[in-house]
Write an enzyme that holds these catalytic residues in place. Structure first.
Site, PDB file in Angstrom:
ATOM      1  N   PRO A 181       0.819  -1.211   0.000  1.00 12.78           N
ATOM      2  CA  PRO A 181       0.000   0.000   0.000  1.00 12.78           C
ATOM      3  C   PRO A 181       0.858   1.268   0.000  1.00 12.78           C
ATOM      4  O   PRO A 181       1.691   1.477   0.886  1.00 12.78           O
ATOM      5  CB  PRO A 181      -0.804  -0.117   1.299  1.00 12.78           C
ATOM      6  N   GLU A 182       0.675   2.089  -1.009  1.00 14.67           N
ATOM      7  CA  GLU A 182       1.322   3.396  -1.070  1.00 14.67           C
ATOM      8  C   GLU A 182       0.252   4.418  -1.391  1.00 14.67           C
ATOM      9  O   GLU A 182      -0.946   4.109  -1.338  1.00 14.67           O
ATOM     10  CB  GLU A 182       2.475   3.376  -2.069  1.00 14.67           C
TER      11      GLU A 182
ATOM     12  N   LYS B 285      -0.520   8.357   2.709  1.00 15.82           N
ATOM     13  CA  LYS B 285      -0.842   6.962   3.007  1.00 15.82           C
ATOM     14  C   LYS B 285      -1.926   6.836   4.079  1.00 15.82           C
ATOM     15  O   LYS B 285      -2.237   5.731   4.515  1.00 15.82           O
ATOM     16  CB  LYS B 285       0.411   6.222   3.467  1.00 15.82           C
TER      17      LYS B 285
ATOM     18  N   CYS C 207      22.577   1.411 -14.821  1.00 13.77           N
ATOM     19  CA  CYS C 207      21.790   2.580 -15.234  1.00 13.77           C
ATOM     20  C   CYS C 207      21.802   3.717 -14.212  1.00 13.77           C
ATOM     21  O   CYS C 207      21.537   4.867 -14.566  1.00 13.77           O
ATOM     22  CB  CYS C 207      20.335   2.167 -15.478  1.00 13.77           C
TER      23      CYS C 207
ATOM     24  N   CYS D 159      19.704  -0.634 -10.340  1.00 13.68           N
ATOM     25  CA  CYS D 159      20.549  -1.169 -11.411  1.00 13.68           C
ATOM     26  C   CYS D 159      21.897  -0.449 -11.348  1.00 13.68           C
ATOM     27  O   CYS D 159      21.949   0.762 -11.586  1.00 13.68           O
ATOM     28  CB  CYS D 159      19.897  -0.956 -12.769  1.00 13.68           C
TER      29      CYS D 159
ATOM     30  N   CYS E  42      18.419  -6.129 -15.937  1.00 15.21           N
ATOM     31  CA  CYS E  42      17.806  -4.823 -16.150  1.00 15.21           C
ATOM     32  C   CYS E  42      17.125  -4.806 -17.517  1.00 15.21           C
ATOM     33  O   CYS E  42      17.673  -5.282 -18.511  1.00 15.21           O
ATOM     34  CB  CYS E  42      18.875  -3.734 -16.079  1.00 15.21           C
TER      35      CYS E  42
ATOM     36  N   CYS F 219      19.662  -2.215 -19.667  1.00 18.11           N
ATOM     37  CA  CYS F 219      21.073  -2.450 -19.972  1.00 18.11           C
ATOM     38  C   CYS F 219      21.509  -3.891 -19.757  1.00 18.11           C
ATOM     39  O   CYS F 219      22.668  -4.228 -20.013  1.00 18.11           O
ATOM     40  CB  CYS F 219      21.957  -1.514 -19.145  1.00 18.11           C
TER      41      CYS F 219
END
Length: 265
Positions: free
Chosen positions: A2-3, A51, A263, A260, A236, A239
């Site tokens: 949950p966000e 939230k 990146c 990553c 990724c 890349c």
């Protein structure tokens, strides 16, 4: 997980079921609220703040609805959820997980495993510490940028999770935002384009506020929705470098981060 987008969608569903309706039955299944009865009262509004979720209930005297008005304040934390059912329909989660039941003549809203459940007669004061809400119609982008830039020594991964700076981002979005900005979560705020990061945060949450499945890639297949979060060891999508997982534990953040190393710099 949950966000802000999940809570926004939850508030929308609860608003449809409850707003403007009279509560015919209420049950609070937490000790400090066990004797509370809001039956007979009208639900005035349902809204999200980052939230946090607020269900505003009028006072018992309809001639003076502001007198005795309360807000049911809840936070889903990690395991919580609100469900809406037709009255009499069997719940999809076991009854022992229910923390509150709010029933109207035709709908029943049940809060399961809520991390926070309390009543407040001054919810604005209780949530006054929150930064600008990324999903608010009156979203204050400049204030969010200002608050983050006031903490130049913080890693950007920590700043994005700090609800006092801007409200709504959780661990999934933190990892995804940093990836899309090409920024390691450990990079100091002073070395980050904060306005661009804030703008991206708003766009991602806004785009997902009504979706049943969150996506940051634009893809809806379950295996293709996210760039880095939960993908440790997988390649990724840009890349082909293996995704890594770490922690910002040295600054008090024990939640994992995904990134990553090819990146993000």
């Amino acid at each position: 997980m949950p966000e802000g987008d999940t809570v926004f969608a939850t508030a929308t569903a609860l608003r449809t079921a409850l707003a403007g309706k009279r509560l015919s039955y209420t049950q609070f299944r937490v000790p400090r609220l066990a004797t509370t009865d809001l039956s007979g009262r009208i639900v005035v509004a349902v809204r999200s703040r980052g939230k946090h979720l607020l269900i505003d209930v009028a006072g018992p005297d309809e001639r003076r609805p502001d007198v005795g008005a309360v807000s049911i304040h809840s936070h889903l934390k990690m395991e919580g959820a609100w469900h809406v059912y037709p009255v009499g329909r069997r719940w999809r989660r076991p009854g022992f997980q229910a923390r509150v039941v709010l029933r109207t003549d035709d709908a029943e809203a049940v809060g399961f495993d809520l991390g926070i459940l309390e009543l407040s007669d001054d919810p604005e004061a209780a949530l006054g510490h929150l930064g600008p809400d990324l999903l608010a119609l009156d979203w204050d982008r400049d204030e969010a940028v200002r608050r983050i830039e006031q903490r130049p020594d913080d890693p950007i991964g920590t700043a994005l999770l700090n609800q006092r700076l801007l409200a709504g981002i959780g661990n999934v979005y933190r990892s995804e935002i940093c990836f899309l900005r090409g920024t390691l979560p450990t990079r100091d705020v002073r070395d980050v384009d904060v306005p661009a990061t804030v703008d991206l945060s708003r766009r991602l949450l806004w785009a997902n506020r009504s979706r049943t499945a969150r996506t940051t890639t634009g893809q809806t297949a379950a295996s293709a929705r996210l760039w880095v979060y939960g993908r440790r060891g997988q390649l990724c999508r840009r890349c082909r470098t293996p995704i890594e997982r770490g922690q910002l534990g040295s600054i008090g953040d024990d939640r994992v981060i995904y990134f990553c190393p090819g990146c993000q710099t």
